[in-house]
Enzyme design. Structure first.
Site, PDB file in Angstrom:
ATOM      1  N   GLY A   1       0.042   4.487   2.964  1.00  0.00           N
ATOM      2  CA  GLY A   1       1.743   4.727   3.255  1.00  0.00           C
ATOM      3  C   GLY A   1       2.451   5.366   3.821  1.00  0.00           C
TER       4      GLY A   1
ATOM      5  N   LEU B   1       0.251   8.197   0.817  1.00  0.00           N
ATOM      6  CA  LEU B   1       0.999   7.973  -1.358  1.00  0.00           C
ATOM      7  C   LEU B   1      -0.880   9.180  -0.886  1.00  0.00           C
ATOM      8  CD1 LEU B   1       0.259   4.482  -2.462  1.00  0.00           C
ATOM      9  CD2 LEU B   1       2.303   5.705  -1.087  1.00  0.00           C
TER      10      LEU B   1
END
Lengths: 303, 303, 303
Positions: free
Chosen positions: B154, B109
């Site tokens: 992520g 992310l």
């Protein structure tokens, strides 16, 4: 319980019960909640020794209830009070649990608390076992079990409830949830805790057979995380703790809660039914007979 | 977040952030759904390159968002559009995801999407993260991650969401859900995806400690399925795909859905609460401060 | 179903279907519940041979339905009746299941019961498959599978449903839930049983790919518990049984039920929907076509 099974138990526990507890067969007055609250502020714990080092933020809890750190009602009460005190002290971030008794971490639930006792008393005892598990499994602290001796049944549960397990690499020591060998049954939250650690299949077989693992077997199935020579167990626990302390507390605590909350909630929302279930089971004639047989074997072994 | 933890993060990501994104600290206009829908038909994706081979029925998706394929809102939007196009093309049966950036699969992310942004914008971003996971984890296509570089946070999630993971056997690369190191928390569906892959215990310890695994460690715990020399990663992915393509699609798709639907449903039925939870957490002063500290360390490292 | 997949199936089953069942393509009258109840008291089972040794409390069930112990409606009905008789005999504490056919433990569900049959008949068949699983997975007896041959699909399910699995260490034998290779889908309770044994990830990949494991691979992932030379399989099963018999029955049975009840309840409370689901799926034209292709390949192989 068959003799073969009973012998296996005593073999598993060999050397664990050299002396029987002095209170053998004696009752113990019920502690009302009020008295318990008063004890909290001025108790001088004798069964558990706690050393807290403010510079590191780490406490070491030494179990020292001769001969084998059996989880009696007294012991569990002291354990929960000690744990709660540390939990409320925000400067205490980590807890190492180890034993001050030779050859044993904890021999598990005190059978004398389950044999020949009134249903009320059995219920009080079981509530204390639940409390120990609920408090320890949901602790905000980093919890490390330094397993410096055998750890059957409830002793294994206590170790499984920590965040990390280091065991002394001593082949005579064993660890496992061996309740079936005594003709009794590990409750669902013992099972859940073990399944969360070693998975469903290993748990199914271990609980059915009441398996006691050697340290190397325990490492292999994931029941413990690390083996070290017995004289290095505390130093290793301290080094491991340093690594865990490097993680921001808040994020680690939320993560831990996310992993464990569903399991904790299952018991938390069913405590009364679980107590009733235990009391009904343990006060059965057949179960009491199994426990008596087992206690007699231990007595003979001692004599 | 302690400095020690921050340093560990940067060590884990060493070489992953040679240049900071050019939009550093700048805002980005919110894309209304209508515009998004229009983009879908005429977008020329720049962050993701898709090659589809009709003869084999296999598409290769190359992540190429310099420097480290951070999962920004733009990136995620493009990713979902590309994925949806392939999903709707019934002749496309398999998807290989790999990186066109050196040394990194995806750095996870984009922290710039979480730092100094309005709650609305944070919510929009989180919705896109959810969408990526929901679409990829429930894809009818065979999805293979060809992990040719580090894959923290992520990036690891994206890999875990595929059906099969092949990683380059390069000891400097790492993979793992290391969110706690930044003082943030992997949400329950990151946790579920990891637990579905490596089990409850490994997940509990990995998420609490924010563990980043080397390729060989990742293989050992089951975080990836296979290691190959980096220059063989695409050819191996293609060979593996051939094996999966031999299975009748319909039966495989129903089977995949049976395995994953309970996990998908947990998020699908709680998307709004999950967004609110993320926004409340990430916009906290203490968390913003952690992110700023982390960004400053990355800046210094770059300088 | 692709030819490649079909060939893989036949390779996996090589040697398993030397002769096709004599009833090939013939119908079979539906057995009304009343007749079934009458059979129970006076049936002379031909497809299953049961030997019970009262001195040990252990029964051995030999599957002997030529050529490959396919799970036909007749077979399943006999199996359930035999199992129920043993279950009701409180002196029978353990059950060993093995095959009297060469090279195969059980080839799984009889495809002839699923091809060209009426929905009613398919539903009846599926109910019998459910019944076999429900009875065996919840058995109070200690159940050991002595897997002396290949065990694909339903044969693998039967083995997984036991408490312990010993497999002949013969590399030509295979075991696994390979339903997708035929274009069909293992239902959720097959999946649950496998996941309870080998975990979610191994199950996800095995079911999607229809993996058939060699004995050594099966041991590695935990699909079986032990490998022995084929001529020692029964003696090993008997020795293993002795160990399990040492555990007090009552505690072991409660423990087993605690581990398995949630999984059993999922089917028990959804039997009708599961039957309907199976019937709708299996009677589809596309699925019937897959089965016909598969049967034709088997026919050619035989010729």
């Amino acid at each position: 319980m068959s003799l073969g099974a009973a012998l296996r138990v005593t073999r598993g526990l060999s050397g664990l019960l050299p002396r029987l507890p002095p209170r053998w067969g004696h009752g113990r007055a019920c502690t009302p909640p009020l008295l318990l609250a008063q004890q909290r502020s001025n108790s001088t714990s004798t069964k558990i020794k706690v050393e807290f080092d403010p510079s590191s933020g780490v406490a070491v809890m030494r179990l020292q209830s001769p001969p084998v750190n059996s989880l009696s009602l007294d012991f569990l009460t002291e354990f929960c009070i000690s744990l709660e005190k540390l939990e409320m002290d925000k400067s205490c971030r980590g807890l190492i649990i180890t034993s001050n008794q030779p050859k044993v971490f904890s021999a598990g639930l005190d059978i004398l608390e389950m044999y020949g006792k009134s249903p009320e008393r059995c219920g009080e005892f079981w509530k204390a076992v639940q409390e120990m598990w609920l408090k320890l499994y949901s602790s905000d602290m980093i919890t490390i079990a330094a397993i410096n001796g055998s750890s059957p049944a409830g002793g294994c549960l206590m170790a499984l409830t920590c965040d990390y397990r280091i065991m002394a690499d001593q082949p005579r020591y064993t660890i496992g949830l061996n309740e079936t060998l005594l003709g009794i049954v590990a409750p669902f939250w013992f099972k859940d805790t073990m399944a969360n650690t070693v998975g469903h299949r290993t748990t199914e077989m271990a609980l059915q057979l009441g398996l006691l693992y050697s340290p190397s077997e325990a490492l292999k199935v994931g029941l413990v995380d690390q083996l070290v020579p017995e004289d290095q167990i505390l130093s290793t626990a301290t080094q491991t703790m340093t690594r865990w302390l490097a993680i921001p507390d808040h994020a680690r605590q939320i993560t831990k809660s996310m992993m464990r909350k569903p399991t904790i909630d299952r018991l938390a929302s069913n405590r009364e039914a679980d107590i009733q279930n235990f009391v009904n089971f343990i006060t059965k004639d057949s179960i009491q007979k199994s426990l008596r047989t087992y206690l007699e074997i231990l007595k003979k072994k001692k004599a």
